[in-house]
Write a protein that holds these residues in place. Sequence first.
Motif, PDB file in Angstrom:
ATOM      1  N   LYS B 122       0.815  -1.208   0.000  1.00 42.56           N
ATOM      2  CA  LYS B 122       0.000   0.000   0.000  1.00 42.56           C
ATOM      3  C   LYS B 122       0.847   1.257   0.000  1.00 42.56           C
ATOM      4  O   LYS B 122       0.325   2.353  -0.115  1.00 42.56           O
ATOM      5  CB  LYS B 122      -0.931  -0.003   1.210  1.00 42.56           C
ATOM      6  CG  LYS B 122      -1.913  -1.145   1.126  1.00 42.56           C
ATOM      7  CD  LYS B 122      -2.842  -1.179   2.302  1.00 42.56           C
ATOM      8  CE  LYS B 122      -3.593  -2.490   2.341  1.00 42.56           C
ATOM      9  NZ  LYS B 122      -4.452  -2.688   1.186  1.00 42.56           N
ATOM     10  N   PHE B 174      -2.809  -9.500  -8.212  1.00 45.10           N
ATOM     11  CA  PHE B 174      -3.494  -8.224  -7.975  1.00 45.10           C
ATOM     12  C   PHE B 174      -2.510  -7.171  -7.464  1.00 45.10           C
ATOM     13  O   PHE B 174      -2.494  -6.028  -7.924  1.00 45.10           O
ATOM     14  CB  PHE B 174      -4.629  -8.447  -6.970  1.00 45.10           C
ATOM     15  CG  PHE B 174      -5.287  -7.179  -6.501  1.00 45.10           C
ATOM     16  CD1 PHE B 174      -6.119  -6.455  -7.335  1.00 45.10           C
ATOM     17  CD2 PHE B 174      -5.064  -6.697  -5.211  1.00 45.10           C
ATOM     18  CE1 PHE B 174      -6.722  -5.280  -6.907  1.00 45.10           C
ATOM     19  CE2 PHE B 174      -5.656  -5.528  -4.770  1.00 45.10           C
ATOM     20  CZ  PHE B 174      -6.495  -4.820  -5.622  1.00 45.10           C
ATOM     21  N   ASP B 184      -4.571   3.192  -6.924  1.00 46.06           N
ATOM     22  CA  ASP B 184      -5.041   3.524  -5.597  1.00 46.06           C
ATOM     23  C   ASP B 184      -6.177   2.549  -5.246  1.00 46.06           C
ATOM     24  O   ASP B 184      -7.147   2.412  -5.985  1.00 46.06           O
ATOM     25  CB  ASP B 184      -5.462   5.005  -5.670  1.00 46.06           C
ATOM     26  CG  ASP B 184      -6.485   5.446  -4.659  1.00 46.06           C
ATOM     27  OD1 ASP B 184      -6.896   4.646  -3.808  1.00 46.06           O
ATOM     28  OD2 ASP B 184      -6.873   6.621  -4.732  1.00 46.06           O
ATOM     29  N   ASP B 185      -6.026   1.863  -4.130  1.00 41.75           N
ATOM     30  CA  ASP B 185      -6.994   0.843  -3.711  1.00 41.75           C
ATOM     31  C   ASP B 185      -8.415   1.379  -3.596  1.00 41.75           C
ATOM     32  O   ASP B 185      -9.375   0.700  -3.937  1.00 41.75           O
ATOM     33  CB  ASP B 185      -6.607   0.300  -2.328  1.00 41.75           C
ATOM     34  CG  ASP B 185      -5.557  -0.791  -2.410  1.00 41.75           C
ATOM     35  OD1 ASP B 185      -5.174  -1.157  -3.531  1.00 41.75           O
ATOM     36  OD2 ASP B 185      -5.142  -1.268  -1.342  1.00 41.75           O
ATOM     37  N   ILE B 186      -8.540   2.593  -3.080  1.00 42.71           N
ATOM     38  CA  ILE B 186      -9.892   3.110  -2.836  1.00 42.71           C
ATOM     39  C   ILE B 186     -10.637   3.313  -4.150  1.00 42.71           C
ATOM     40  O   ILE B 186     -11.795   2.911  -4.294  1.00 42.71           O
ATOM     41  CB  ILE B 186      -9.839   4.429  -2.027  1.00 42.71           C
ATOM     42  CG1 ILE B 186      -9.247   4.142  -0.641  1.00 42.71           C
ATOM     43  CG2 ILE B 186     -11.223   5.055  -1.914  1.00 42.71           C
ATOM     44  CD1 ILE B 186      -9.127   5.355   0.260  1.00 42.71           C
ATOM     45  N   ALA B 187      -9.961   3.884  -5.146  1.00 39.38           N
ATOM     46  CA  ALA B 187     -10.614   4.092  -6.440  1.00 39.38           C
ATOM     47  C   ALA B 187     -11.016   2.750  -7.045  1.00 39.38           C
ATOM     48  O   ALA B 187     -12.111   2.599  -7.596  1.00 39.38           O
ATOM     49  CB  ALA B 187      -9.673   4.841  -7.375  1.00 39.38           C
ATOM     50  N   THR B 189     -11.786   0.019  -5.430  1.00 40.79           N
ATOM     51  CA  THR B 189     -12.946  -0.525  -4.712  1.00 40.79           C
ATOM     52  C   THR B 189     -14.214   0.246  -5.049  1.00 40.79           C
ATOM     53  O   THR B 189     -15.282  -0.347  -5.241  1.00 40.79           O
ATOM     54  CB  THR B 189     -12.693  -0.488  -3.189  1.00 40.79           C
ATOM     55  OG1 THR B 189     -11.561  -1.296  -2.909  1.00 40.79           O
ATOM     56  CG2 THR B 189     -13.890  -1.014  -2.418  1.00 40.79           C
ATOM     57  N   LEU B 190     -14.103   1.564  -5.151  1.00 41.67           N
ATOM     58  CA  LEU B 190     -15.307   2.360  -5.427  1.00 41.67           C
ATOM     59  C   LEU B 190     -15.865   2.070  -6.823  1.00 41.67           C
ATOM     60  O   LEU B 190     -17.043   2.328  -7.093  1.00 41.67           O
ATOM     61  CB  LEU B 190     -15.031   3.857  -5.237  1.00 41.67           C
ATOM     62  CG  LEU B 190     -14.885   4.283  -3.766  1.00 41.67           C
ATOM     63  CD1 LEU B 190     -14.519   5.758  -3.666  1.00 41.67           C
ATOM     64  CD2 LEU B 190     -16.159   3.999  -2.962  1.00 41.67           C
ATOM     65  N   HIS B 192     -16.598  -0.659  -7.605  1.00 41.32           N
ATOM     66  CA  HIS B 192     -17.563  -1.742  -7.331  1.00 41.32           C
ATOM     67  C   HIS B 192     -18.655  -1.286  -6.378  1.00 41.32           C
ATOM     68  O   HIS B 192     -19.214  -2.085  -5.642  1.00 41.32           O
ATOM     69  CB  HIS B 192     -16.850  -2.950  -6.716  1.00 41.32           C
ATOM     70  CG  HIS B 192     -15.759  -3.501  -7.576  1.00 41.32           C
ATOM     71  ND1 HIS B 192     -15.988  -3.957  -8.850  1.00 41.32           N
ATOM     72  CD2 HIS B 192     -14.436  -3.656  -7.350  1.00 41.32           C
ATOM     73  CE1 HIS B 192     -14.833  -4.371  -9.367  1.00 41.32           C
ATOM     74  NE2 HIS B 192     -13.884  -4.195  -8.484  1.00 41.32           N
ATOM     75  N   GLN B 193     -18.981  -0.004  -6.372  1.00 39.85           N
ATOM     76  CA  GLN B 193     -19.941   0.441  -5.357  1.00 39.85           C
ATOM     77  C   GLN B 193     -21.306  -0.208  -5.478  1.00 39.85           C
ATOM     78  O   GLN B 193     -21.989  -0.380  -4.461  1.00 39.85           O
ATOM     79  CB  GLN B 193     -20.082   1.942  -5.254  1.00 39.85           C
ATOM     80  CG  GLN B 193     -19.807   2.791  -6.416  1.00 39.85           C
ATOM     81  CD  GLN B 193     -19.972   4.242  -5.946  1.00 39.85           C
ATOM     82  OE1 GLN B 193     -20.900   4.542  -5.226  1.00 39.85           O
ATOM     83  NE2 GLN B 193     -19.076   5.118  -6.318  1.00 39.85           N
ATOM     84  N   ASP B 195     -21.887  -3.270  -6.054  1.00 35.21           N
ATOM     85  CA  ASP B 195     -21.789  -4.529  -5.308  1.00 35.21           C
ATOM     86  C   ASP B 195     -21.909  -4.275  -3.807  1.00 35.21           C
ATOM     87  O   ASP B 195     -22.535  -5.040  -3.082  1.00 35.21           O
ATOM     88  CB  ASP B 195     -20.448  -5.224  -5.575  1.00 35.21           C
ATOM     89  CG  ASP B 195     -20.356  -5.766  -6.997  1.00 35.21           C
ATOM     90  OD1 ASP B 195     -21.423  -6.040  -7.575  1.00 35.21           O
ATOM     91  OD2 ASP B 195     -19.232  -5.886  -7.511  1.00 35.21           O
ATOM     92  N   ILE B 196     -21.286  -3.196  -3.357  1.00 31.42           N
ATOM     93  CA  ILE B 196     -21.332  -2.901  -1.921  1.00 31.42           C
ATOM     94  C   ILE B 196     -22.771  -2.567  -1.517  1.00 31.42           C
ATOM     95  O   ILE B 196     -23.276  -3.059  -0.509  1.00 31.42           O
ATOM     96  CB  ILE B 196     -20.381  -1.723  -1.564  1.00 31.42           C
ATOM     97  CG1 ILE B 196     -18.954  -2.031  -2.031  1.00 31.42           C
ATOM     98  CG2 ILE B 196     -20.400  -1.458  -0.059  1.00 31.42           C
ATOM     99  CD1 ILE B 196     -17.976  -0.861  -1.878  1.00 31.42           C
TER     100      ILE B 196
END
Lengths: 471, 214
Positions: B122, B174, B184-187, B189-190, B192-193, B195-196
Motif C-alpha cells: 500500500k 493483484f 489507488d486501492d480506494i478508487a 474498490t469504489l 464496485h460500489q 456490489d457494496i
Amino acid sequence: MSAKTLYDKLWDAHLVREEEDGTALIYIDRQLLHEVTSPQAFEGLRLAGRKPWRTDTNLATPDHNVPTTDLTGGVASIKDPVSRIQVETLGMNAREFGITEFAMGDIRQGIVHVVGPEEGATLPGMTVVCGDSHTATHGALGALAHGIGTSEVEHVLATQCLIQKKMKNMLIRVDGQLQKGVTPKDVVLAIIGKIGTAGGNGHAIEFGGQVFRDMSIEGRLTVCNMAIEAGARVGLVAVDEKTVEYVQGRPYAPKGDEWDMAVTAWMDLKSDDGAHFDKVVELDGSKIEPQVSWGTSPEMVSDVNGIVPDPARESDAVKAAGIQRALDYMGLQANTPIKNIPAEFVFIGSCTNSRIEDFRAAAQVLKGRKIADSVELALAVPGSGLVKQQAEAEGLDKIFMDAGFEWRNPGCSMCLAMNADKLPAGKHCASTSNRNFEGRQGAGGRTHLVSPEMAAAAAVAGHFVDVRDYL
Amino acid sequence: MDKIVKMTALVAPMDRANVDTDAIIPKQFLKSIKRTGFGPNLFDEWRYEDVGQPDSDNSNRPLRKDFVLNQPRYQGAKILLARENFGCGSSREHAPWALKDYGFDVVIAPSFADIFFNNCFKNGIMPLVLEESVVDSLFQEVFAQEGYQLTVDLETQQIVTPSGKVIPFEIDAFRRHCLLNGLDDIALTLAHQEDIKAYEAKRKLEAPWLFTHA
Ligand code: SF4
C-alpha cells in the motif's frame, strides 16, 4: 453443504465480491479509531475529497497518548505538544466527519480494545477493524476482527470494505482443567512459547477446547488479544451462552425483537463438526504453569519455576544468536532461575489485562500485603473509565493503594510508553502487557510479560515468584 | 502512488531475524500526523548512540559506526535484504513509511509478518519472499562484494544478480497489477460500489441490528 469453520462462516457472511485470484472485498461492520493511526487516513480522505461511506459504524477514542495522572485539564493536560496535537486531531476529525468520539474526560474513554466490547460496540458475528494489531481481541466474542494499517483505515472509511485474501484455518485446542493460579494470560503465553511468534502467520486461529469453554469472556479477550503475538491477524472463540450473556444490555447491543433475532443468528457462530483446519495444535491445559517471559520476543517464555535458557545448548546458530542478543539486552545470565530476576517496576494494565477481572485477581494477591521496598514504581492502570469506576465501587483502588501501587487513569500507559509513563533503561518490569520488544516500555527497559496475579506477587516479593505460594 | 516496474540498486543487509516494527521506527516518532519525514529515524535505536526525539536535529546526532546502514559502502541502498519474520509486531504503517522515506523500494526476506507485508504494497514497497537458502547466498554475496547491486524486474518477476544469475519470485497478481500501474486501492474498490450497495441491501434483511444500532 460441507462443514465450515467459524472463520469460514464469518468470511462468507461478509463477502461482497471475490476476484478469480482470491482477492476479496469484505464488508466491515465496525471500525474503531484512535489517535495514532487515524490522522493520515482522515487527511487522505480530505485530500481526495472523499466522505465516509457510513459514519455510524465508526467509533473513536484516544488511548495511546493520554496521560494517566491528572486529567482535570482535559486535552490541555497533555504536556508533550506532539502528543497533544495527535489527540486534538482525533477530536477535530471526529467532529468534521460526524463520528462519535469518547473524548478525554468522558467516562467511556479508554483503550479501544477494552471500550469496544464494554460498550457492546463490537458484537458476535461482526467484522471489526482498527488501526491496531491487537484488534484480534474482539474475536473473543465470535467477531472477525482484523488489525489494519492506516491506508486500510482510510479504505474502510471511504468504502466500508477491506481488501483481503482468505487466510488458512488453524485450531489451537487446549483441553483439561487449568491449575489454580494459572490464568488466560499463562495459557496464551504458553501457546506462543510452543508455536513461536510466526506460528500463526497466514492463519486465522480459533481457540477451542475445554479450557476456553470454561473461560470467562474477559479471559477469552486476553487470549485473542495476543493472537497477533503468535503471528495471526485473527483470533477467534466460538459463541456460547456466556458470550450472549456478556453482550446483553450493553449500550450498543441490539434491543427488543432485534436482540432475539441476533441471538438466534449468533448461536450458529461456531465451527461445524468435521470442519477442516489446515493446522491443529494441541496443549494439555492441566500441565500449563504460570509463565514469565525472559527475553525480547513473546515466544521467549518460561515456566516460573524454570531457568533462563543457555544459547550454548541451541543447535540452530541464528536462534542461538537471538537468545544471546536477548540475554545481553535483558542483562541476564544463561541458566539463571526465573525467580531470581528482580521486578523493579510493576505495570498492571494494557488491552491484554486491564479489565475488571484482572484488577480483582491482582487485588486478591495484594490484599493485606505491601509491595517490596526494592520496587521503584508499581502502576495500576484500568483499561477504561468504566473499569476504573467499577473497581473503585468495589474498593479495589484502596487495596492497590494500601499495598503501595499508584492507581491511575485509563489509557495505554506503560504498555508502549507513548505518554509520560516510561520504564527507565536497565530496569526490569513485571508487566501484564503483550509485547516485550526492545525499548517497548521505554528505551532500554526490560519487560517481563506475566499475568496480573503474577505481577502482583512479583510486586510483593520484589522479584518473580510463583503466585500459587500467595493464594 | 508511484509505479514500480524495474530497478537496479544497491543492497543493504539486515542480518537479524524477527526485526520488529518498534525497531524499524521507535514509538516516540509515531506522534506525527503526517506520512513523511520518518526516514532519518528508521532503525533509530540501532543507528544512533543517543535516544532520538521527534524534535532532535538528526544530522548532529552521534552515529553507531558498526550499524549496517551507517557504513559508507551501503549508502544509497534501495533494496533491503532481511531475515525471517521481518516486520513483526504492530500494524502501524509508520514502519513502511520510514523504510520508504529512507529510500528502500524493495525488501527481500524468507518471510514477513502478515500485516507489515500488506502495508508494504500500500506504500509502494515491494516485499519479496525468497527461499531461505537463496536469501542466505544473497547475504554471502552482499558481504563479499562491495557495491553489490540487484536488478528487480516486476514485469518478468525476476531478480538478476551481478553475476547474471536469475532468481524468479512469486507475487500476488493483484498486488503486482497495482504496483505496476500505481493504482489507488480506494478508487479500485469504489468502482464496485453497486456490489457494496447490493450487499448492504441483502444484509439489512438478515442482520438489521447492524444497521440500526451501529
Ligand atoms: S494497550 Fe498497548 S497493545 Fe493495547 S492498544 Fe494500547 S499500546 Fe497497543
